[in-house]
Design an enzyme around this catalytic site. Structure first.
Site, mmCIF file in Angstrom:
data_model
loop_
_atom_site.group_PDB
_atom_site.id
_atom_site.type_symbol
_atom_site.label_atom_id
_atom_site.label_comp_id
_atom_site.label_asym_id
_atom_site.label_seq_id
_atom_site.Cartn_x
_atom_site.Cartn_y
_atom_site.Cartn_z
ATOM 1 N N HIS A 1 0.822 -1.175 -0.044
ATOM 2 C CA HIS A 1 -0.086 0.161 0.038
ATOM 3 C C HIS A 1 0.833 1.156 -0.224
ATOM 4 O O HIS A 1 1.891 1.250 0.626
ATOM 5 C CB HIS A 1 -0.919 0.038 1.148
ATOM 6 C CG HIS A 1 -1.847 1.374 0.973
ATOM 7 N ND1 HIS A 1 -3.179 0.888 0.522
ATOM 8 C CD2 HIS A 1 -1.904 2.485 1.539
ATOM 9 C CE1 HIS A 1 -3.897 2.012 0.756
ATOM 10 N NE2 HIS A 1 -3.005 3.014 1.096
ATOM 11 N N ASP B 1 -14.626 3.376 7.913
ATOM 12 C CA ASP B 1 -13.535 4.069 7.240
ATOM 13 C C ASP B 1 -13.997 4.854 5.884
ATOM 14 O O ASP B 1 -13.587 5.828 5.423
ATOM 15 C CB ASP B 1 -12.387 3.157 6.901
ATOM 16 C CG ASP B 1 -11.368 4.021 5.855
ATOM 17 O OD1 ASP B 1 -10.706 4.781 6.483
ATOM 18 O OD2 ASP B 1 -11.169 3.663 5.031
ATOM 19 N N ARG C 1 -13.593 13.201 5.881
ATOM 20 C CA ARG C 1 -12.265 13.845 6.101
ATOM 21 C C ARG C 1 -11.902 14.500 4.688
ATOM 22 O O ARG C 1 -11.417 15.782 4.812
ATOM 23 C CB ARG C 1 -11.342 13.036 6.433
ATOM 24 C CG ARG C 1 -11.604 12.282 7.875
ATOM 25 C CD ARG C 1 -10.574 10.946 8.040
ATOM 26 N NE ARG C 1 -9.261 11.212 7.825
ATOM 27 C CZ ARG C 1 -8.437 10.433 7.289
ATOM 28 N NH1 ARG C 1 -8.587 9.319 7.160
ATOM 29 N NH2 ARG C 1 -7.037 10.879 7.194
ATOM 30 N N SER D 1 -6.800 4.480 8.944
ATOM 31 C CA SER D 1 -7.634 4.204 7.693
ATOM 32 C C SER D 1 -6.945 3.355 6.767
ATOM 33 O O SER D 1 -7.447 2.191 6.416
ATOM 34 C CB SER D 1 -7.664 5.558 6.930
ATOM 35 O OG SER D 1 -8.195 5.373 5.570
ATOM 36 N N LYS E 1 -7.945 -1.222 6.503
ATOM 37 C CA LYS E 1 -8.384 -1.824 5.497
ATOM 38 C C LYS E 1 -7.455 -2.980 5.123
ATOM 39 O O LYS E 1 -8.132 -3.993 4.764
ATOM 40 C CB LYS E 1 -8.480 -0.885 4.251
ATOM 41 C CG LYS E 1 -9.601 -0.020 4.335
ATOM 42 C CD LYS E 1 -9.602 1.099 3.150
ATOM 43 C CE LYS E 1 -8.727 2.215 3.553
ATOM 44 N NZ LYS E 1 -8.544 3.480 2.603
#
Lengths: 432, 432
Positions: free
Chosen positions: B84, B163, B170, B185, B189
């Site tokens: 990620h 989220d 946000r 966040s 995930k």
């Protein structure tokens, strides 16, 4: 077109927004184009970063422009004075001040708010009087001010709708206690409501939004500056809110105390604040007298019964009964006694305020109903000498269980010490 | 029952919330009981006050508990690795890494997001491929990862719904760039999606959420700690985002560059990040090899064409055409030339990212459509020596007017100097 997220970010990062940007944000919010969640984030960013003097002015101006304004002076053919308090525990000042200055020949028409948090609201107090109508049309309001000299009603929806929406949002997002936001909220309503001279009572202490004298001074100066930019005369009293004002906290209890004070039998600290405010208001009015003479006339109106006479006419004109015995009474009445001898060193206003809310005298959420009968009467105030077993306060409760809890809460609010505390006047300072 | 306004106030005042309080706030928000405006104020308070390590863990855990979790390892019968990136300009790393590690025998199934602000999103890039489906059922997803070795799809709504809602909020309330909120966040995930080992690419620089190495390190350590508390292995690469990664910025342009890189013809900085990530992922996989060997195998998969073969199988399995000539092409192509000779001293990532958004490659609001063809290719990167008139970059635009504006924007992003800048590697640090 403005991009609210960008303005939030720039405020968050400590930048000053341009006049157009800030005005569009507020007017867009009033029109429902800027959503609550963006305004909530903006208010929290303002809480941490503050607003410049210029931004505070633009915010106030935009709130005024979001709705109608009233030229009350033109409609009455008189110079219009008004008073406003930033809110505290046991603050029933407007209830006593209005009939006294009216008895001195100066009309006072007020639009007031409801209580939220640990502070009470003038409207809730008045609604403890059976029959009292807080909603008048604007024409009824003006006519009553002209004929009776006093009217106190709820804010009309056409006036400063941006503030109405913003205040409700701030209340549930922990963004109430920010000086610029408080100043803009108060002054936009006073200016839009047509007051030409305004006496502001800024509460200072643990039971007020402003905890320190410095913070209160800053707020006072901001409001004075906002008023002057709009061509209004403004005077600020900074008054003590480390302990409740007067003795009574709770709606019907406070109405009784306000009436007692109009008759000259009120608690000394509360009477002092009331007469100070009356003197300032009369000096700002079109009577052409100074503050000293104003205060003398206020004292006379109390002493000769004319203030009480105006009180009765006012309450009845708004549909209420002026018979005090019709005020609601709580079923459980319990004394709080001193566990030891000593002087009252502290009487925590916020603890008393919260204890009253727990009893049902205030709201925890906007949807809560208020119990008008319940509350607390603080017989011993700071500096009072008590023996063990003497009565400190009286709790007025709906149930035995709530009375038990309130007695504990009230006891915890009292701090007894062997030596008397330093004297602290209720009127701390005058600004403007 | 929790009172959100009270929790907001306590966070605003710098207090730490209890586990139950914070979890109830987040789960209440996911259930729709806590309104957006309160959560927006809370996030802004967190922006200023931060979250403790414990609070960040509780937030992450509550977000995971707000929805379903997938035990991808059990369904594949394999240890599952994932990667990620925190997001940057020109960051198409996942597109190249996934087929390379799959070609080495390690399956990689990813759920990705869309671009917002100046950073692009993996899903938007993939959607520039005609026919590519980003929505698969969970069963289709698992089957494709098993059969093809790669699947990249959108986040399913059942996974971490808190989220999903919070991120969207946000994004429009200027509360994205807060380390604890970013960490929770991302990690919620990854953990809910079943990854057992995770390589994180934390971008650092003017085009990233983290502007400084210290901030990036803190974010990396937070994410590593969150992963370990959930029993996952985590490694963080901190990589440079002061200039765009690789040359291409814009969806179809980046897909081409990602494929070029899978074939061994990518820009050197981007190739370096891709091979580093592949080496780390293979070392964390169930192959039982070290990082050096992992990197060797990744290089081999690129060199022998097996990575490109997996790329084609993957794109076709998800309904896309693997024929590059089918990618959309912008009608206006314009060179940006050096106004003078010199070395590229800076190439501002955020300026290039914003220029690409203005061309239509990204979204200004969630409702905006993305133009997949447009973007910018930065031929000259930091340290490149150019003569006056040499090509710095190429703009791919929808209209002549947009091309004109982009040329100006791109020129402003380039800083040319007589001396070469200090060398700065793309891989700045490895944490964990």
């Amino acid at each position: 077109m403005i991009r609210p997220a960008e303005l939030i970010q720039r405020k968050r990062d400590g930048e000053e927004l341009s006049d157009d940007e800030l005005a569009e944000l507020i007017l867009g919010y009033a029109r429902g184009e800027v959503p609550d969640y963006q305004m909530a984030a903006f208010c929290m960013a303002v809480f941490f970063r503050g607003l410049s003097e210029r931004e505070t002015y633009v915010l106030t101006d935009a709130m005024i422009r979001s709705g109608e304004t009233i030229d009350l002076g033109a409609r009455l053919g008189r110079k219009v004075v008004d008073k406003h308090s930033t809110g505290g525990v046991g603050d029933k000042t407007s209830l006593s001040v209005a009939p006294i200055v009216a008895a001195c020949g100066v009309p006072l028409g007020k639009m007031s708010g409801r209580g939220l948090g640990h502070t009470g609201g003038t409207l809730d107090k008045l609604e403890s009087i059976p029959g009292y109508r807080t909603e008048l049309t604007l024409d009824e309001f003006v006519a009553q001010v002209r004929d009776v000299g006093v009217a106190i009603i709820g804010q009309t929806g056409d006036l400063v709708p941006a503030d109405k929406r913003l205040y409700a949002l701030r209340d549930v997002t922990a963004t109430v206690d920010q000086p610029s936001l408080i100043a803009a909220s108060i002054m936009s309503k006073k200016i839009a409501g047509g007051a030409q001279a305004i006496v502001l009572d800024v509460k200072v202490g643990d039971g007020a939004f402003m905890k320190t004298l410095e913070g209160a001074r800053e707020l006072a100066e901001t409001m004075i500056s906002l008023g002057r930019q709009a061509g209004r005369e403004v005077v600020c009293l900074l008054t003590d809110m480390d302990q409740p004002l007067g003795a009574a906290v709770g709606n019907a209890l406070e109405v009784r105390e306000a009436l007692d004070t109009v008759r000259g039998h009120g608690p000394s600290d509360f009477t002092e604040v009331v007469l100070d405010a009356c003197g300032k208001l009369l000096a700002l009015s079109d009577l052409g007298i100074d503050e000293e003479e104003g205060r003398r006339r206020a004292e006379r109106a109390v002493a000769d019964g004319s203030a009480e006479f105006v009180w009765r006419r006012w309450i009845e004109a708004q549909g209420g009964t002026s018979d005090e015995s019709a005020l609601p009474v709580a079923p459980v009445i319990r004394a709080v006694v001193a566990p030891k001898a000593g002087y009252v060193r502290e009487l925590g206003a916020i603890r008393i305020g919260n204890a009253a809310v727990h009893l049902g005298a205030g709201r925890r959420t906007k949807e809560d109903a208020v119990d008008h009968a319940v509350g607390i009467v603080c017989r011993a105030k700071r500096g009072t000498r008590v023996d063990a077993g003497d009565e400190l306060a009286v709790v007025h409760a709906r149930t035995e269980a709530q009375a038990d809890e309130a007695v504990r809460d009230v006891l915890a609010a009292y701090e007894l010490a062997p030596e008397p505390p330093e004297e602290r006047p209720v009127l701390l300072e005058v600004v403007g």
